[in-house]
Every structure is written in C-alpha cells, then in structure tokens.
Enzyme design. Structure first.
Site, PDB file in Angstrom:
ATOM      1  CG  HIS A   1       5.096   0.078  -1.726  1.00  0.00           C
ATOM      2  ND1 HIS A   1       5.541   1.363  -1.918  1.00  0.00           N
ATOM      3  CD2 HIS A   1       3.938  -0.036  -2.429  1.00  0.00           C
ATOM      4  CE1 HIS A   1       4.688   1.997  -2.708  1.00  0.00           C
ATOM      5  NE2 HIS A   1       3.710   1.168  -3.027  1.00  0.00           N
TER       6      HIS A   1
ATOM      7  CB  CYS B   1       4.926   4.656   0.101  1.00  0.00           C
ATOM      8  SG  CYS B   1       6.049   3.466   0.855  1.00  0.00           S
TER       9      CYS B   1
END
Length: 156
Positions: free
Chosen positions: A23, A111
C-alpha cells in the site's frame, strides 16, 4: 506502529508492506499521510458517463494508523527517473484531494499511481510490472526458458 526504515520528510512516498501487496501513501508531515482507501468509498454501477466501477476515498490519517503492525519504509524510488515537484506543491496537491472520491482501478489507478501523480505529475506503479511478469512466467515461462532471465530483474 511497525518500525519504518527511515525518518519520513514531507513529500516522501511511504511504502507499506501488506500481505500480497504494497500500500502507498504520501507523507505530509507531523505524523500524517494522505492515501487512497476503499474505506468510506462507494461502488457505483452507473456514475455519470462512466459505466461504473470501484470508487476510493482520499484520506488524511496518522501514519501509525495506516501502517497498523505492518513494516513500512520511505521509498522515493522513481526520483532517479522523474523529477519531483517542489515539496510545497506536492503537499498542496495532496491536500486538495482529501475527502474526495476517486475512480479506483488496480491496473490503471491504484494507490501507487495516486501518490506518484502527486509527487511527479504522472502515475507509475511497479507493482503492476511485477504482477504482469509473474503472470507471464506462470502462463508462458515454460515456452520461453531463455526469456525468464530477462524478466527476473523486474521483480526486484
């Protein structure tokens, strides 16, 4: 909070190691990051002229909350290929996105794309290259054994 490998500075890209993927977030200072998350977002079957898709929400949260117990590090890995915007501009661009819902697509707008657009003005995701390389190896690696050595460096 899990331990990071360096002291983040405003404008730094933060890579968080989650199971099966990384992430990404943008450090904005005072312990906070801005990142894209599915939490608080919606799925729209029909949205304007688009045929729908997954939506993600941009949030500003404490790094320690986003990281949870996962390992993380500062990783401005594209600085050698792309010139980052000035820090003030990166932070300003990021703060304009807070609480906005965005289209989310794991292949074209994930992301990592989001934070690299903020830092460099262009979306880049190495995770996608690695995923494509793994799929290629799984599907065709046995047919092209000499090609495998050329693909392996992409996975590093």
């Amino acid at each position: 909070m899990a331990e990071g490998k360096s002291d983040p500075q405003p404008g730094d890209l933060i890579e968080i190691f989650r199971p099966f993927y990384q992430h990404w977030a943008l450090y904005v200072g005072d312990g906070y990051v801005i990142h894209v998350t599915a939490e608080g977002a919606s799925f729209r079957l029909f949205s304007g002229s688009s045929s729908g898709g997954t939506r993600a929400k941009v949030k500003k949260e404490l790094l320690k909350v986003v990281v949870e117990n996962h390992k993380w590090r500062v990783n401005n890995k594209y600085d050698c290929y792309c010139t980052p915007f000035p820090v003030e501009m990166i932070i300003q661009r990021a703060e304009l996105c807070i609480d906005k819902e965005l289209r989310y697509d794991v292949l074209s707008l994930n992301c990592e794309h989001f934070v690299t657009i903020l830092r460099y003005g262009k979306g880049v995701s190495r995770q996608l290259v690695v995923l494509q390389s793994l799929v290629f190896l799984l599907l065709f690696g046995w047919r092209f054994p000499g090609q495998i050595q050329a693909v392996i460096p992409l996975m590093g």
